[in-house]
Design a protein around this motif. Structure first.
Motif, PDB file in Angstrom:
ATOM      1  N   ILE A 104      19.415  90.297  20.184  1.00 36.28           N
ATOM      2  CA  ILE A 104      18.583  90.238  18.986  1.00 36.28           C
ATOM      3  C   ILE A 104      19.229  89.236  18.047  1.00 36.28           C
ATOM      4  N   SER A 105      18.494  88.198  17.726  1.00 38.67           N
ATOM      5  CA  SER A 105      19.048  87.152  16.886  1.00 38.67           C
ATOM      6  C   SER A 105      18.738  87.363  15.410  1.00 38.67           C
ATOM      7  N   GLU A 106      17.549  87.822  15.114  1.00 34.16           N
ATOM      8  CA  GLU A 106      17.162  88.032  13.708  1.00 34.16           C
ATOM      9  C   GLU A 106      16.349  89.304  13.562  1.00 34.16           C
ATOM     10  N   LEU A 107      16.603  90.028  12.501  1.00 40.89           N
ATOM     11  CA  LEU A 107      15.805  91.169  12.067  1.00 40.89           C
ATOM     12  C   LEU A 107      15.793  91.095  10.554  1.00 40.89           C
ATOM     13  N   MET A 108      14.606  90.912   9.985  1.00 43.71           N
ATOM     14  CA  MET A 108      14.546  90.809   8.527  1.00 43.71           C
ATOM     15  C   MET A 108      13.258  91.394   7.991  1.00 43.71           C
ATOM     16  N   VAL A 109      13.385  91.932   6.778  1.00 44.38           N
ATOM     17  CA  VAL A 109      12.252  92.495   6.042  1.00 44.38           C
ATOM     18  C   VAL A 109      12.334  91.948   4.624  1.00 44.38           C
ATOM     19  N   ALA A 110      11.197  91.531   4.093  1.00 43.49           N
ATOM     20  CA  ALA A 110      11.142  91.006   2.728  1.00 43.49           C
ATOM     21  C   ALA A 110      11.695  92.042   1.754  1.00 43.49           C
ATOM     22  N   PRO A 111      12.442  91.594   0.751  1.00 39.25           N
ATOM     23  CA  PRO A 111      13.079  92.533  -0.183  1.00 39.25           C
ATOM     24  C   PRO A 111      12.134  93.582  -0.775  1.00 39.25           C
ATOM     25  N   ASP A 112      10.928  93.213  -1.136  1.00 41.26           N
ATOM     26  CA  ASP A 112       9.990  94.169  -1.742  1.00 41.26           C
ATOM     27  C   ASP A 112       9.453  95.204  -0.766  1.00 41.26           C
TER      28      ASP A 112
END
Length: 182
Positions: A104-112
């Motif tokens: 898994i290279s990236e896992l991201m969720v927008a701050p809001d």
């Protein structure tokens, strides 16, 4: 799963039209990320990773807005993924055959949109049905909330690693067993 959240898998070909949105969210998430988390480096990383056999991205749109994503790929036998790994490591830990480890290279969720279960939903969706023995990811040691989430999802820290990218930080190498059938 959260109301209105629709997780979608995309191959590299299908994701070609999403690159600007992926980069935009990355830059939002890492707005204070220093020299390493810059647009040019991330575009090069993303383009390189999308060429990997088996690359898969799961996006999390809500009402047309991309609020998160996760992507990864199986590690080939001749991988550079483990370059910069810190010793000691278990014997054979970095041996790859193209079917042993999903990275898994990236896992991201927008701050809001954080703290609503989106990251866990993305994580579980990407790993569901994988046939590799294990998954790996690199986690920032000082990101306490991510570290806690990964541990609660069954990940274990093995060692540390500093990738070969310029200005790259040192990460914790985390591993999770995902398929007992190998």
């Amino acid at each position: 799963m959260m109301e209105g959240l629709e997780l979608r898998h995309h191959t590299a070909e299908q994701a070609a039209g999403l690159i600007e949105r992926l980069v935009e969210l990355y830059l939002t998430v890492y707005a204070d990320g220093g020299e390493f988390h810059n647009e040019d480096r991330y575009r090069r990383q993303l383009a390189g990773h999308m060429q990997r056999d088996g690359w898969d991205v799961v996006t999390a749109p809500i009402d047309g807005e991309l609020v998160g994503y996760i992507y990864g790929f199986p590690l080939p036998a001749e991988t550079r993924w483990w370059g910069g790994i810190h010793e000691p490591i278990p014997a054979g830990f970095t041996n790859e055959d193209g079917k042993r480890t999903f990275a898994i290279s990236e896992l991201m969720v927008a701050p809001d949109w954080r703290r609503r279960g989106i990251a866990k939903s993305l994580h579980d969706e990407l790993l569901a049905g994988r046939t590799e023995e294990r998954a790996t990811l690199l986690a920032e040691p000082d990101n306490a909330s991510a570290q806690a989430a990964y541990r609660s999802w069954g990940w274990q820290k093995i060692t540390a690693l500093r990738p070969g990218w310029e200005h790259a930080p040192t990460y914790d190498v985390m591993v999770k067993q995902i398929s007992p059938n190998r």
